[in-house]
Design a protein around this motif. Structure first.
Motif, PDB file in Angstrom:
ATOM      1  N   PHE A 304       0.820  -1.215   0.000  1.00 10.53           N
ATOM      2  CA  PHE A 304       0.000   0.000   0.000  1.00 10.53           C
ATOM      3  C   PHE A 304       0.853   1.264   0.000  1.00 10.53           C
ATOM      4  N   THR A 305       1.893   1.275  -0.843  1.00  6.76           N
ATOM      5  CA  THR A 305       2.765   2.446  -0.936  1.00  6.76           C
ATOM      6  C   THR A 305       3.094   2.739  -2.396  1.00  6.76           C
ATOM      7  N   ALA A 306       3.435   4.014  -2.644  1.00  9.61           N
ATOM      8  CA  ALA A 306       3.988   4.444  -3.926  1.00  9.61           C
ATOM      9  C   ALA A 306       5.308   5.146  -3.627  1.00  9.61           C
ATOM     10  N   ARG A 307       6.337   4.779  -4.361  1.00  8.36           N
ATOM     11  CA  ARG A 307       7.667   5.325  -4.107  1.00  8.36           C
ATOM     12  C   ARG A 307       8.253   5.894  -5.395  1.00  8.36           C
ATOM     13  N   ILE A 308       9.057   6.923  -5.260  1.00 10.21           N
ATOM     14  CA  ILE A 308       9.882   7.399  -6.364  1.00 10.21           C
ATOM     15  C   ILE A 308      11.297   6.923  -6.092  1.00 10.21           C
ATOM     16  N   MET A 309      11.860   6.235  -7.063  1.00  9.15           N
ATOM     17  CA  MET A 309      13.208   5.699  -6.939  1.00  9.15           C
ATOM     18  C   MET A 309      14.134   6.439  -7.906  1.00  9.15           C
ATOM     19  N   ASP A 310      15.269   6.875  -7.401  1.00  9.27           N
ATOM     20  CA  ASP A 310      16.269   7.546  -8.225  1.00  9.27           C
ATOM     21  C   ASP A 310      17.594   6.817  -8.066  1.00  9.27           C
ATOM     22  N   ASP A 311      18.067   6.254  -9.179  1.00 13.52           N
ATOM     23  CA  ASP A 311      19.345   5.525  -9.171  1.00 13.52           C
ATOM     24  C   ASP A 311      19.396   4.487  -8.061  1.00 13.52           C
ATOM     25  N   GLY A 312      18.294   3.769  -7.904  1.00 14.28           N
ATOM     26  CA  GLY A 312      18.247   2.670  -6.952  1.00 14.28           C
ATOM     27  C   GLY A 312      17.945   3.074  -5.520  1.00 14.28           C
ATOM     28  N   LYS A 313      17.772   4.371  -5.266  1.00 10.67           N
ATOM     29  CA  LYS A 313      17.506   4.832  -3.906  1.00 10.67           C
ATOM     30  C   LYS A 313      16.111   5.465  -3.827  1.00 10.67           C
ATOM     31  N   GLU A 314      15.439   5.222  -2.731  1.00 11.10           N
ATOM     32  CA  GLU A 314      14.126   5.804  -2.516  1.00 11.10           C
ATOM     33  C   GLU A 314      14.272   7.286  -2.177  1.00 11.10           C
ATOM     34  N   THR A 315      13.632   8.140  -2.977  1.00  7.24           N
ATOM     35  CA  THR A 315      13.698   9.575  -2.719  1.00  7.24           C
ATOM     36  C   THR A 315      12.362  10.141  -2.260  1.00  7.24           C
ATOM     37  N   PHE A 316      11.302   9.353  -2.386  1.00 11.43           N
ATOM     38  CA  PHE A 316       9.987   9.786  -1.904  1.00 11.43           C
ATOM     39  C   PHE A 316       9.114   8.564  -1.709  1.00 11.43           C
ATOM     40  N   VAL A 317       8.290   8.592  -0.646  1.00 12.17           N
ATOM     41  CA  VAL A 317       7.352   7.494  -0.406  1.00 12.17           C
ATOM     42  C   VAL A 317       6.077   8.064   0.204  1.00 12.17           C
ATOM     43  N   THR A 318       4.959   7.529  -0.198  1.00 16.62           N
ATOM     44  CA  THR A 318       3.681   7.924   0.362  1.00 16.62           C
ATOM     45  C   THR A 318       2.776   6.711   0.484  1.00 16.62           C
ATOM     46  N   ARG A 319       1.864   6.771   1.436  1.00 16.84           N
ATOM     47  CA  ARG A 319       0.863   5.717   1.552  1.00 16.84           C
ATOM     48  C   ARG A 319      -0.056   5.747   0.337  1.00 16.84           C
ATOM     49  N   ALA A 320      -0.623   4.589   0.036  1.00 10.49           N
ATOM     50  CA  ALA A 320      -1.514   4.493  -1.114  1.00 10.49           C
ATOM     51  C   ALA A 320      -2.740   3.660  -0.767  1.00 10.49           C
ATOM     52  N   VAL A 321      -3.827   3.965  -1.436  1.00 10.98           N
ATOM     53  CA  VAL A 321      -5.039   3.143  -1.404  1.00 10.98           C
ATOM     54  C   VAL A 321      -5.138   2.459  -2.761  1.00 10.98           C
ATOM     55  N   ILE A 322      -5.437   1.159  -2.763  1.00  8.66           N
ATOM     56  CA  ILE A 322      -5.487   0.392  -4.000  1.00  8.66           C
ATOM     57  C   ILE A 322      -6.897  -0.169  -4.206  1.00  8.66           C
ATOM     58  N   GLY A 323      -7.083  -0.945  -5.272  1.00  4.69           N
ATOM     59  CA  GLY A 323      -8.386  -1.487  -5.608  1.00  4.69           C
ATOM     60  C   GLY A 323      -8.925  -2.463  -4.577  1.00  4.69           C
ATOM     61  N   LYS A 324     -10.248  -2.469  -4.447  1.00  2.46           N
ATOM     62  CA  LYS A 324     -10.901  -3.410  -3.541  1.00  2.46           C
ATOM     63  C   LYS A 324     -10.619  -4.843  -3.955  1.00  2.46           C
ATOM     64  N   ASN A 325     -10.700  -5.740  -2.983  1.00  2.00           N
ATOM     65  CA  ASN A 325     -10.481  -7.152  -3.272  1.00  2.00           C
ATOM     66  C   ASN A 325     -11.777  -7.801  -3.760  1.00  2.00           C
ATOM     67  N   VAL A 326     -12.234  -7.327  -4.906  1.00  3.80           N
ATOM     68  CA  VAL A 326     -13.361  -7.933  -5.607  1.00  3.80           C
ATOM     69  C   VAL A 326     -12.940  -8.092  -7.059  1.00  3.80           C
ATOM     70  N   PRO A 327     -13.467  -9.088  -7.772  1.00  2.00           N
ATOM     71  CA  PRO A 327     -12.918  -9.465  -9.077  1.00  2.00           C
ATOM     72  C   PRO A 327     -12.710  -8.333 -10.068  1.00  2.00           C
ATOM     73  N   ASP A 328     -13.652  -7.379 -10.177  1.00  8.10           N
ATOM     74  CA  ASP A 328     -13.520  -6.363 -11.215  1.00  8.10           C
ATOM     75  C   ASP A 328     -12.928  -5.045 -10.711  1.00  8.10           C
ATOM     76  N   GLN A 329     -12.390  -5.052  -9.477  1.00  6.48           N
ATOM     77  CA  GLN A 329     -11.831  -3.810  -8.943  1.00  6.48           C
ATOM     78  C   GLN A 329     -10.412  -3.963  -8.417  1.00  6.48           C
ATOM     79  N   ARG A 330      -9.847  -5.158  -8.484  1.00 11.29           N
ATOM     80  CA  ARG A 330      -8.463  -5.329  -8.050  1.00 11.29           C
ATOM     81  C   ARG A 330      -7.530  -4.598  -9.022  1.00 11.29           C
ATOM     82  N   THR A 331      -6.550  -3.905  -8.481  1.00 10.39           N
ATOM     83  CA  THR A 331      -5.610  -3.176  -9.326  1.00 10.39           C
ATOM     84  C   THR A 331      -4.728  -4.161 -10.095  1.00 10.39           C
ATOM     85  N   PRO A 332      -4.662  -4.025 -11.415  1.00 10.99           N
ATOM     86  CA  PRO A 332      -3.820  -4.934 -12.201  1.00 10.99           C
ATOM     87  C   PRO A 332      -2.339  -4.597 -12.053  1.00 10.99           C
TER      88      PRO A 332
END
Length: 535
Positions: A304-332
């Motif tokens: 449940f995170t999104a990160r920006i990576m620069d040259d192999g190092k994490e330079t930014f990270v934030t919490r994320a909300v993703i798709g519900k655990n139901v067949p047509d809403q799971r994030t691909p």
């Protein structure tokens, strides 16, 4: 008499122009001009187009079964003995059987068939190690990732290069994560063999200040797992609390230092289950064995995170909300390139949401969902009073729905686009409270960001001397405006339930969509097994 006799007495073999690989060799005069070795090689190679073309181009000269090929054979067979380290199906290549076949070969026909058998094993091993054992799209509908497989003829060409060892060494993913996953696999198999994690810690919740046998069991388990130094105390003291917090951080749990039911369930997860996660993670690493970009966005769904990576190092990270655990809403899961951010976006409601969720409401009350506009095919706003919603179905509803820019817009105040057929993107949201939850699967599939403005600033800093000022200036207009990224940023939406942290320690997450379980079963069906070794 063994293949060594053939290798030491082999003479040049004539090639008959009439020899073809797609049909059985003709009898009588033509076959009389073809050696048994060439004939058996050609027939065996005909089962695979790439291998057949490879040997035809070489005039059917061998690469494995000559006296001068000993080093090449040894290099390859030695690599096969380590296939289990990578979590590959060792019996698919079976180094021991190949070695035995060299000892058992008695005829030129045996040698020809063995030549192709070695090449088939080489091609299978090289492709599996580089790009994965499985085709992800056949395992789960959410695995829409395109795997970058090398062309078979490109792989086979390596057999004619001098540095076969170098080629084999470069096949596996070169990411630090892959090497650390292999190390973790070896460590877990050692734990499983010795039982060094000991007994589970029990299921009764414990918190600081507690004492007794339950605390001892919890302490012993965390000591065995490497989170705590050995101690004889029966008290849930500060050191045990810190160990529980460290464990919780490594397993995506709220780090409150309390051994509640969720924490104990993770602590008591057996090493065999953790090994499954490692084997799946190794396969996933092979699926994305490509240049991920010096700067890229890394969205790990179970984390449940999104990160920006620069040259192999994490330079930014934030919490994320993703798709519900139901067949047509799971994030691909897929990779693409971010091209644009839109500040003060309008929300074009997806067709599925319009017809499944809003149309039934509009039939009951035309003024329902009043924050949304009804628009025709030309994008013009239509008065609700002019529409008879009751006569339409999901199949023939001719209108779309759109929410204009506002603080309450479903996309918040900024969205980040990497155009794709699944209409997945990253965006802000007015529903800020969801980011406080431990498990954050609430969306229809898109990825909501906990700190979208800061994410935008980080992206803009590469092309703007004043990224914050530029963003805020556009935001304050209240008008929808796109900002192109001068350099597109690769976005990788992934699903790792096992991955190493910055200091190499393993992190584990729950299999929220059940995808790892499906992949593991497919790996088992393909021949991958825990503790696989090749002698």
């Amino acid at each position: 008499m063994g293949i060594s006799v053939f290798l030491s007495h082999r003479k040049a073999l004539p090639l008959v122009l009439a020899l073809t690989l797609s049909v059985a060799l003709p009898a009588a005069p033509v076959s009389a001009q073809v050696s048994p070795f060439t004939q058996s090689l050609a027939i065996a190679a005909a089962e695979d187009e790439a291998i057949a073309a490879f040997y035809a181009r070489r005039n059917y000269s061998p690469v494995w079964t000559t006296a001068g090929a000993a080093e090449r054979r040894n290099v390859f067979l030695a690599a096969l003995t380590r296939a289990g380290d990578h979590g590959l199906p060792v019996q698919r290549y079976d180094a021991a059987a190949l070695s035995q076949a060299f000892l058992a070969a008695q005829t030129e026909g045996d040698r020809g068939r063995l030549e192709v058998r070695m090449t088939r094993a080489f091609l299978d091993y090289a492709q599996d190690l580089h790009s994965g054992v499985l085709n992800p799209k056949k395992v789960d509908p959410g695995l829409v990732r395109d795997v970058h497989r090398r062309a078979d003829d490109e792989v086979l060409a390596a057999l004619e290069a001098e540095d076969l060892a170098g080629f084999l060494a470069g096949l596996a993913p070169q990411s630090p994560s892959y090497a650390q996953l292999i190390k973790a696999r070896i460590g877990l198999e050692s734990v499983i063999a010795s039982g060094t994690w000991g007994e589970p810690a029990g299921s009764s919740a414990l918190k600081p200040g507690a004492s007794g046998d339950g605390v001892v069991a919890l302490r012993d388990r965390l000591v065995a797992m490497g989170y705590l130094a050995r101690s004889a105390t029966r008290e849930y003291d500060a050191s045990l609390q810190r160990a529980v917090q460290a464990f919780q951080l490594a397993h995506g749990l709220e780090p409150d230092g309390i051994a509640d039911a969720d924490t104990l369930a993770e602590i008591n997860t057996p090493p065999e289950e953790r090994l499954k996660s490692i084997l799946v993670a190794l396969e996933r690493e092979r699926w994305i064995n490509m240049d991920r970009g010096r700067r890229h966005v890394w969205v790990n769904l179970p984390d449940f995170t999104a990160r920006i990576m620069d040259d192999g190092k994490e330079t930014f990270v934030t919490r994320a909300v993703i798709g519900k655990n139901v067949p047509d809403q799971r994030t691909p899961e897929f990779s693409d390139e971010m091209e644009l951010m839109v500040i003060n976006p309008s929300w074009s409601v997806p067709r599925s949401i319009t017809t499944k969720e809003y149309l039934p409401l509009l039939k009951k009350n035309p003024n329902a969902a009043g924050h949304l506009q009804i628009v025709d095919r030309n994008g013009r706003v239509v008065s609700r009073g002019n529409v008879n919603f009751g006569k339409y179905t999901a199949a023939n509803f001719p209108y779309a729905m759109r929410q204009p820019p506002s603080d309450g817009n479903a996309l918040g105040l900024v969205k980040f686009l990497f155009p794709n057929q699944w209409n997945i993107y990253l965006h802000d949201t007015p529903s800020k409270s969801l980011f406080e939850h431990e498990v954050r699967a609430y969306s229809h599939g898109c990825i909501r960001l906990g700190q979208p403005f800061e994410f935008a600033y980080a992206l803009l800093e590469k092309q703007s001397a004043a990224p914050v000022d530029e963003f805020q200036r556009i935001l304050n207009t209240g008008s929808e405006q796109g900002v192109k990224l001068n350099d597109h940023v690769p976005v990788h939406i992934v699903y790792f339930t096992a991955y190493p942290g910055a200091k190499g320690q393993m992190n584990y997450r729950r299999d929220i969509y059940g995808r790892d379980a499906a992949i593991y079963q497919a790996l088992r069906a393909a021949g991958v097994a825990q503790g696989d070794q090749q002698g």
